[in-house]
Design a protein around this motif. Structure first.
Motif, short mmCIF file in Angstrom:
data_model
loop_
_atom_site.label_atom_id
_atom_site.label_comp_id
_atom_site.label_asym_id
_atom_site.label_seq_id
_atom_site.Cartn_x
_atom_site.Cartn_y
_atom_site.Cartn_z
N SER A 215 -10.69 68.41 16.86
CA SER A 215 -10.83 67.05 16.33
C SER A 215 -9.96 66.03 17.04
O SER A 215 -10.39 64.88 17.25
CB SER A 215 -10.51 67.04 14.84
OG SER A 215 -9.12 67.22 14.61
N GLY B 265 -16.61 71.46 6.58
CA GLY B 265 -15.72 72.60 6.33
C GLY B 265 -15.26 72.65 4.89
O GLY B 265 -15.29 73.71 4.24
N LEU C 51 -16.32 68.03 11.18
CA LEU C 51 -15.66 69.33 11.20
C LEU C 51 -14.90 69.53 9.89
O LEU C 51 -14.88 70.63 9.31
CB LEU C 51 -14.68 69.40 12.37
CG LEU C 51 -15.27 69.40 13.79
CD1 LEU C 51 -14.14 69.28 14.81
CD2 LEU C 51 -16.09 70.65 14.04
N CYS D 284 -10.85 73.98 14.19
CA CYS D 284 -11.43 72.66 13.90
C CYS D 284 -10.41 71.55 14.14
O CYS D 284 -10.74 70.49 14.69
CB CYS D 284 -11.94 72.61 12.47
SG CYS D 284 -13.44 73.57 12.16
N PHE E 46 -10.23 79.39 11.31
CA PHE E 46 -11.29 78.39 11.34
C PHE E 46 -10.72 76.98 11.25
O PHE E 46 -11.08 76.08 12.03
CB PHE E 46 -12.26 78.65 10.18
CG PHE E 46 -13.05 77.46 9.73
CD1 PHE E 46 -14.08 76.96 10.51
CD2 PHE E 46 -12.76 76.84 8.52
CE1 PHE E 46 -14.81 75.85 10.09
CE2 PHE E 46 -13.48 75.75 8.09
CZ PHE E 46 -14.51 75.24 8.88
N THR F 137 -20.98 72.95 14.40
CA THR F 137 -19.84 73.60 15.04
C THR F 137 -18.96 74.28 14.00
O THR F 137 -18.55 75.44 14.16
CB THR F 137 -19.01 72.59 15.84
OG1 THR F 137 -19.85 71.94 16.80
CG2 THR F 137 -17.85 73.27 16.54
N ALA F 138 -18.66 73.56 12.91
CA ALA F 138 -17.81 74.12 11.86
C ALA F 138 -18.45 75.35 11.23
O ALA F 138 -17.78 76.36 10.99
CB ALA F 138 -17.54 73.06 10.79
#
Length: 362
Positions: free
Chosen positions: A188, A24, A20, A184, A180, A159-160
């Motif tokens: 996590s 990202g 993530l 994340c 965002f 997912t990210a």
């Protein structure tokens, strides 16, 4: 001895959380620096270079420190438990659009935020990577474990990317990226705790009395371990190439091809494709050997890069195809590197009697 699926999934889930952050920052942070908070491209590049140099120092220090850790949770697992929250908070900090008008002060704050994040990421990721050695000493089982881990990692990346792309479609970039990062971060923490609770270091794979070697002994051992040096050089080049490709995808689609939506879709495809190809690379390595798998992955990525360079059509579909082939090739290194690294360490141990991940004088 084969590991159970609970252990494999428990360990692999950690890479979901870490990706993530990794995906990202890899795909969006440079764009955030230049197009959201308005840093010049050269300045953003210098900030990333400073972060990379800090990584080179902090990764080594973390490896040295982690190997000497003794706790009731083991050697490496405590860092998953105590590092997950600082890592999550620092990720939010690097995507925060600081309302600072002074350019120099903004650069200093952004650089410090990145260094804190890099340190927090190192605090968790280095022990997490080393933890696999304490789960199994069987080479084939490490390949399976690495495969599960990397599949989870790419799922985290997907997912990210879905979160980032969806938020960009609905909100301004100045709002989308902080939200965002927060989402994340919230995802996590429980996942890293799940990894902590399901990845147990076993006494059979843990040295009871770690040896203490001088720095000179370790350097001599490294010089005699050609396999370890070649693997490290290879993954350094792969990492540099992959980072350059990943950080430029969105720029190429936005500014050269004029299609931001296709750029986000390409980033998503570059993360989905490895989920399909990684099991194939794993099977190839188990059937024909890890060296053959590495060479085949290199050839595939090279073909994709040549195709992307040679294409002058300006076609979005052709660009997406080129990036897809590159992603398929690069995915081989994700599973093979983490499978081959413990093998090279054991190879050096057999040749010199000095184990690279044991203590050295200090």
């Amino acid at each position: 001895m084969r590991l159970g699926w609970r252990t494999r999934i428990g360990y692999g889930s950690g890479d979901y959380a870490l990706n993530l952050f990794w995906q990202g920052t890899g795909y969006y942070l440079f764009f955030f620096y230049t197009d959201v908070i308005g840093l010049p491209v050269a300045t953003a590049g210098v900030i990333f270079a400073i972060g990379g140099l800090w990584d080179a120092i902090s990764d080594s220090l973390m490896g040295y420190w982690a190997e000497r850790t003794k706790s009731r949770h083991g050697t490496y697992r405590p860092y998953l438990l105590y590092g997950c929250l600082p890592l999550a908070l620092s990720f939010i900090a690097i995507f925060y659009p600081y309302p600072i008008e002074n350019d120099l002060l903004l650069i200093i704050v952004v650089t410090l935020a990145l260094l804190v994040f890099r340190s927090a990421y190192t605090l968790v990721s280095i022990p997490y990577a080393a933890l696999s050695v304490r789960l199994s000493q069987d080479s084939d089982e490490r390949t399976r474990l690495a495969t599960v881990r990397i599949v989870f990692g790419f799922l985290g990346g997907i997912t990210a990317i879905i979160l980032a792309g969806g938020l960009q479609d609905q909100l301004s970039d100045r709002l989308a990226f902080p939200i965002f990062a927060t989402l994340c971060a919230c995802l996590s923490v429980p996942i890293l705790l799940f990894c902590f609770h399901n990845s147990h270091e076993t006494a059979a794979n843990t040295p009871s009395t770690p040896a203490v070697y001088s720095l000179g002994q370790l350097v001599k051992s490294m010089r005699r371990n050609a396999a370890f040096l070649l693997l490290c050089c290879g993954i350094i080049l792969v990492t540099l190439g992959g980072a350059l490709i990943g950080k430029t995808v969105l720029y190429i689609f936005v500014y050269d091809l004029g299609d931001r939506a296709a750029g986000n879709l390409t980033i998503l495809l570059m993360t989905i494709i490895p989920i399909l190809t990684i099991p194939l690379w794993s099977l190839l390595a188990l059937r024909f050997g890890k060296k053959i798998g590495w060479l085949a992955g290199s050839a595939t990525a090279f073909i994709g890069m040549i195709f992307l360079y040679a294409d002058r059509s300006g076609s979005v579909l052709m660009a997406m195809l080129g990036y897809g082939v590159i992603a398929a090739g690069l995915s081989s290194f994700a599973v093979l590197f983490w499978s081959m690294l413990p093998d090279t360490i054991e190879f050096g141990d057999l040749r010199s009697g000095v184990r690279m991940n044991r203590r050295w004088w200090g």
